[in-house]
Write an enzyme that holds these catalytic residues in place. Structure first.
Site, short mmCIF file in Angstrom:
data_model
loop_
_atom_site.label_atom_id
_atom_site.label_comp_id
_atom_site.label_asym_id
_atom_site.label_seq_id
_atom_site.Cartn_x
_atom_site.Cartn_y
_atom_site.Cartn_z
N PHE A 32 -1.79 -8.94 -19.43
CA PHE A 32 -1.57 -7.87 -20.40
C PHE A 32 -0.06 -7.73 -20.60
O PHE A 32 0.53 -6.69 -20.37
CB PHE A 32 -2.22 -6.55 -19.98
N HIS A 37 7.53 -8.35 -18.88
CA HIS A 37 7.15 -9.70 -18.44
C HIS A 37 7.94 -10.76 -19.20
O HIS A 37 8.40 -11.75 -18.62
CB HIS A 37 5.66 -9.95 -18.69
N MET A 184 8.26 0.00 -19.28
CA MET A 184 7.09 -0.74 -19.75
C MET A 184 6.17 -1.07 -18.60
O MET A 184 6.62 -1.38 -17.50
CB MET A 184 7.53 -2.02 -20.45
N SER A 185 4.88 -0.94 -18.85
CA SER A 185 3.87 -1.23 -17.83
C SER A 185 2.56 -1.53 -18.53
O SER A 185 2.25 -0.91 -19.55
CB SER A 185 3.69 0.00 -16.92
P1 AMP Z 1 2.44 -7.02 -13.14
O1 AMP Z 1 1.77 -7.82 -14.20
O2 AMP Z 1 2.43 -5.54 -13.40
O3 AMP Z 1 1.96 -7.37 -11.76
O4 AMP Z 1 3.97 -7.41 -13.20
C1 AMP Z 1 4.38 -8.75 -13.09
C2 AMP Z 1 5.87 -8.80 -12.93
O5 AMP Z 1 6.50 -8.19 -14.07
C3 AMP Z 1 6.37 -8.02 -11.69
O6 AMP Z 1 7.42 -8.75 -11.09
C4 AMP Z 1 6.85 -6.73 -12.30
O7 AMP Z 1 7.85 -6.09 -11.53
C5 AMP Z 1 7.41 -7.22 -13.63
N1 AMP Z 1 7.48 -6.08 -14.56
C6 AMP Z 1 6.49 -5.25 -14.91
N2 AMP Z 1 6.95 -4.29 -15.75
C7 AMP Z 1 8.28 -4.52 -15.90
C8 AMP Z 1 9.32 -3.87 -16.65
N3 AMP Z 1 9.09 -2.79 -17.38
N4 AMP Z 1 10.56 -4.40 -16.57
C9 AMP Z 1 10.81 -5.50 -15.81
N5 AMP Z 1 9.88 -6.15 -15.10
C10 AMP Z 1 8.62 -5.67 -15.14
#
Ligand code: AMP
Length: 283
Positions: A32, A37, A184-185
């Site tokens: 997603f 990312h 962002m999330s």
């Molecule tokens: P996730 O898909 O949430 O497990 O995140 C995958 C990678 O993307 C992890 O290393 C997170 O820290 C990084 N990430 C997620 N959101 C952000 C963001 N807003 N800014 C920078 N890196 C992010």
């Protein structure tokens, strides 16, 4: 761009790259994808000869009552973003392949996993450390990029890589935010319009604490009070933690300095959101 789900196929491809002397950059995600990312992928593209993105919603890092079943997915869109960022291989293993019957091995990074998110999500960082170890063994990256958005996760992985002599360079990347400051999330997709507005109190409290620190306030009790007051103005936002810790060891701090981490976790409705800042670093 190749999409590979089979672990052995990925591993044999990795072997080919290694033998050809290629530098493998790796970005592990749960999919997603958003611009956070993408920032990791773009940096990985400049640093590696081969760029591997993994998309795997890792069941063992979710607690019983967490959002594993409803975690957002959109493979088609993810592949579009991946292609735009120059990804060579999208690795999408399935849970049955990653955790076959009889699986019983785990990686625990002890002390640094315990506070903050580790306290509210017991076992979470064991799940993270275990899956990252496994992914590293499959992808065999020369470097792996992680966001500072998940600050404690990055600290746990750095510790693990050092402790276990894993031959991987860990690159930490800045938090990417929406124009209004919301970090962002993938989980932001859960938020209603009202929840999204109230979630901005995280960024507001970060700005307030940074301003107080800049003007000389060093008492973490006073800084915490300021953050709590701002978040407290949003009745729909429940505070999980607001803590000041050493940015490297995550030890609690009474007196803030430039390496102090402010880490926050809140809930609004069913959604858990985290954010953080290191007081002496740029936002
Ligand atoms: P996730 O898909 O949430 O497990 O995140 C995958 C990678 O993307 C992890 O290393 C997170 O820290 C990084 N990430 C997620 N959101 C952000 C963001 N807003 N800014 C920078 N890196 C992010």
């Amino acid at each position: 761009m190749q999409i590979i789900s089979d672990i052995q196929q990925m591993q044999s491809l990795t072997g080919d790259f290694k033998r050809a002397g290629k530098r493998i950059a790796f970005v592990p995600t749960m999919g997603f994808l958003h611009q956070g990312h993408a920032s990791l992928l773009r940096e990985g593209r400049t640093r590696g000869d081969v760029l591997v993105l993994s998309i795997f919603i890792n069941p063992i890092q979710f607690g019983q009552n967490e959002d594993l079943d409803r975690y957002p997915r959109d493979m088609e869109r993810d592949c579009r973003i991946a292609a735009e960022c120059g990804v060579d291989i999208v690795f999408t293993p399935d849970a049955a392949g990653m955790y076959p019957p009889g699986f019983q091995t785990g990686v625990t990074v002890r002390d640094i996993s315990l506070p903050l998110c580790g306290a509210s999500r017991p076992g979470h960082f064991d799940g993270v450390a275990t899956v990252v170890t496994k992914l590293f063994n499959i992808v065999q990256p020369d470097l792996a990029l992680f966001g500072r958005k998940d600050y404690q996760q990055l600290a746990v992985i750095r510790r693990m890589v050092q402790d276990l002599s894993m031959p991987v360079e860990i690159v930490g990347m800045p938090i990417v935010r929406e124009a209004d400051g919301l970090a962002m999330s993938s989980r932001n997709a859960y938020l209603s319009a009202e929840q999204r507005t109230s979630a901005l109190c995280l960024h507001r409290s970060i700005l307030k604490v940074r301003a107080l620190f800049s003007s000389g306030e060093r008492s973490t009790a006073a800084l915490k009070q300021a953050a709590l007051e701002i978040i407290g103005q949003e009745p729909s936002v429940l505070i999980e933690y607001v803590e000041f810790r050493d940015g490297a060891t995550l030890a609690e701090q009474e007196t803030a300095d430039h390496a102090t981490l402010l880490a926050l976790a809140v809930r609004t409705g069913q959604t858990r959101l985290i954010d953080n800042t290191v007081l002496g670093e740029e936002l």
